[in-house]
Design an enzyme around this catalytic site. Sequence first.
Site, PDB file in Angstrom:
ATOM      1  N   GLU A  51      33.667 -16.995  -5.256  1.00 24.32           N
ATOM      2  CA  GLU A  51      33.851 -17.046  -6.323  1.00 24.32           C
ATOM      3  C   GLU A  51      35.502 -16.851  -5.749  1.00 24.32           C
ATOM      4  O   GLU A  51      35.851 -15.975  -5.021  1.00 24.32           O
ATOM      5  CB  GLU A  51      33.974 -15.820  -7.435  1.00 24.32           C
ATOM      6  CG  GLU A  51      32.088 -17.082  -8.263  1.00 24.32           C
ATOM      7  CD  GLU A  51      31.741 -16.071  -9.241  1.00 24.32           C
ATOM      8  OE1 GLU A  51      31.053 -17.351  -9.582  1.00 24.32           O
ATOM      9  OE2 GLU A  51      32.332 -14.890  -9.368  1.00 24.32           O
TER      10      GLU A  51
ATOM     11  N   CYS B  14      38.978  -8.537 -12.139  1.00 22.63           N
ATOM     12  CA  CYS B  14      37.831  -7.633 -11.067  1.00 22.63           C
ATOM     13  C   CYS B  14      36.497  -6.745 -11.354  1.00 22.63           C
ATOM     14  O   CYS B  14      35.815  -6.756 -12.494  1.00 22.63           O
ATOM     15  CB  CYS B  14      39.062  -6.027 -11.221  1.00 22.63           C
ATOM     16  SG  CYS B  14      40.698  -5.356 -10.844  1.00 22.63           S
TER      17      CYS B  14
HETATM   18  N1  SAH Z   1      35.920  -4.136  -1.190  1.00 24.14           N
HETATM   19  C1  SAH Z   1      37.430  -4.379  -1.381  1.00 24.14           C
HETATM   20  C2  SAH Z   1      37.853  -5.633  -2.634  1.00 24.14           C
HETATM   21  C3  SAH Z   1      37.484  -5.978  -3.379  1.00 24.14           C
HETATM   22  S1  SAH Z   1      39.005  -5.430  -4.762  1.00 24.14           S
HETATM   23  C4  SAH Z   1      37.692  -3.765  -2.105  1.00 24.14           C
HETATM   24  O1  SAH Z   1      37.097  -2.339  -2.941  1.00 24.14           O
HETATM   25  O2  SAH Z   1      38.367  -2.828  -2.683  1.00 24.14           O
HETATM   26  C5  SAH Z   1      38.013  -5.574  -6.302  1.00 24.14           C
HETATM   27  C6  SAH Z   1      38.554  -4.577  -7.000  1.00 24.14           C
HETATM   28  O3  SAH Z   1      37.715  -4.533  -8.521  1.00 24.14           O
HETATM   29  C7  SAH Z   1      38.316  -3.416  -6.201  1.00 24.14           C
HETATM   30  O4  SAH Z   1      39.527  -1.802  -6.744  1.00 24.14           O
HETATM   31  C8  SAH Z   1      36.862  -2.934  -7.096  1.00 24.14           C
HETATM   32  O5  SAH Z   1      37.300  -1.911  -7.229  1.00 24.14           O
HETATM   33  C9  SAH Z   1      37.165  -3.438  -8.395  1.00 24.14           C
HETATM   34  N2  SAH Z   1      36.379  -2.855  -9.581  1.00 24.14           N
HETATM   35  C10 SAH Z   1      34.982  -3.123  -9.178  1.00 24.14           C
HETATM   36  N3  SAH Z   1      34.334  -3.217 -10.034  1.00 24.14           N
HETATM   37  C11 SAH Z   1      35.154  -3.135 -11.697  1.00 24.14           C
HETATM   38  C12 SAH Z   1      34.709  -3.567 -12.436  1.00 24.14           C
HETATM   39  N4  SAH Z   1      33.446  -3.392 -13.170  1.00 24.14           N
HETATM   40  N5  SAH Z   1      35.936  -3.494 -13.358  1.00 24.14           N
HETATM   41  C13 SAH Z   1      37.250  -3.279 -12.772  1.00 24.14           C
HETATM   42  N6  SAH Z   1      37.060  -3.361 -11.726  1.00 24.14           N
HETATM   43  C14 SAH Z   1      36.075  -2.716 -11.035  1.00 24.14           C
END
Ligand code: SAH
Length: 344
Positions: free
Chosen positions: A92, A337
């Site tokens: 996605e 996110c």
């Molecule tokens: N693996 C990398 C790239 C993914 S980024 C990383 O972790 O940075 C995706 C972003 O969304 C990350 O900052 C992650 O922590 C955040 N994220 C994950 N689950 C989320 C949620 N349920 N609500 C808001 N942000 C979230």
Amino acid sequence: MSFKDIRLIKPENLEQLLKKNKFLTYRSKQIQNWARKIDIQSFNQMSNLPNDLIQFLTENFKLNKSKVKTSKKSFDGTIKFAIQLYDNLIVEAVLIPSNKRVTACVSSQVGCSLDCNFCATSKIKKMRNLESYEIFDQIMLLNKESINHFSSHITNIVFMGMGEPLLNYKNVIESIDQITSDFGIGISYKKITVSTSGISKMIKKMADDDVKFNLAISLHTALEKTRNKVMPFSKSFPIKELVDSLEYWYKKIKRKITFEYLIWKEINDDFEHINALVSICKRIPSKVNIIEYNDTDNSMFRNADDKWINNYVTTLKENRIPVSVRRSRGKDIDAACGQLANKY
Ligand code: SAH
């Protein structure tokens, strides 16, 4: 001979191969150009190549183009795309319009091998890394969609889709080099951000490689005990090592780091966590992006009360640490996110 995507062949090797087979070497450049055009699906469409060369390419190489399978638009303008890869797996990617920007949020892996408990992507196990050309295609497809929907090229790219970019390092770097090159969309490295959950040894490697894009860290907590609970993989990457690697990065690259930060009720909504974050930010030139937690069917996590968001913001500001609070986009279509999980 290998039967692989032509884009995996280095230009000099393609030239040699053409020569060996009695084709003119300048065709190499033409082929490379064609292969990266978004509307070209097969060698037959490379209209200025002679037929015998088209036949040679078809018999020896593949062109594993990705395509948009479905898309969904949010009431706020955000659009989520399911992108189908050559082997029918799906990743996605999201387009997020705002003022004069269109940000493309791209995936680096199919699924994710990390185990962040609050993230929907972690529920689908990692199936494979994306090839560099698949990340490139993803961005080119999004760029085309951006022009169609918003009459604008993509202005920013964030590697915040599915997967952990630093666990697919080589391909991510190659895709960034390509997208910023003549083959790409004329975007500069400064408009690209790679986000990682904090793989310290790879952060050092990036610094050694002198990369020119921005770095974001999904920190969410600066306390070891909490981080190990919400992101269990991080037991192998202690905070001290993470901070050391960030200091190392800053010394070499000299670009401020962004900390992504979620604030959850009864998890990190207290002054012990706030102070731990402040002390890390004081060591590393950085800014903090507080993001709204998006529900992912895990009842352990709930957004903290506004009072605590304010406490974070006030304390960070008192310590002269730049902070912003970001509202989620595309929540209604599961494009925000942490919500990318191939639910379509
Ligand atoms: N693996 C990398 C790239 C993914 S980024 C990383 O972790 O940075 C995706 C972003 O969304 C990350 O900052 C992650 O922590 C955040 N994220 C994950 N689950 C989320 C949620 N349920 N609500 C808001 N942000 C979230």
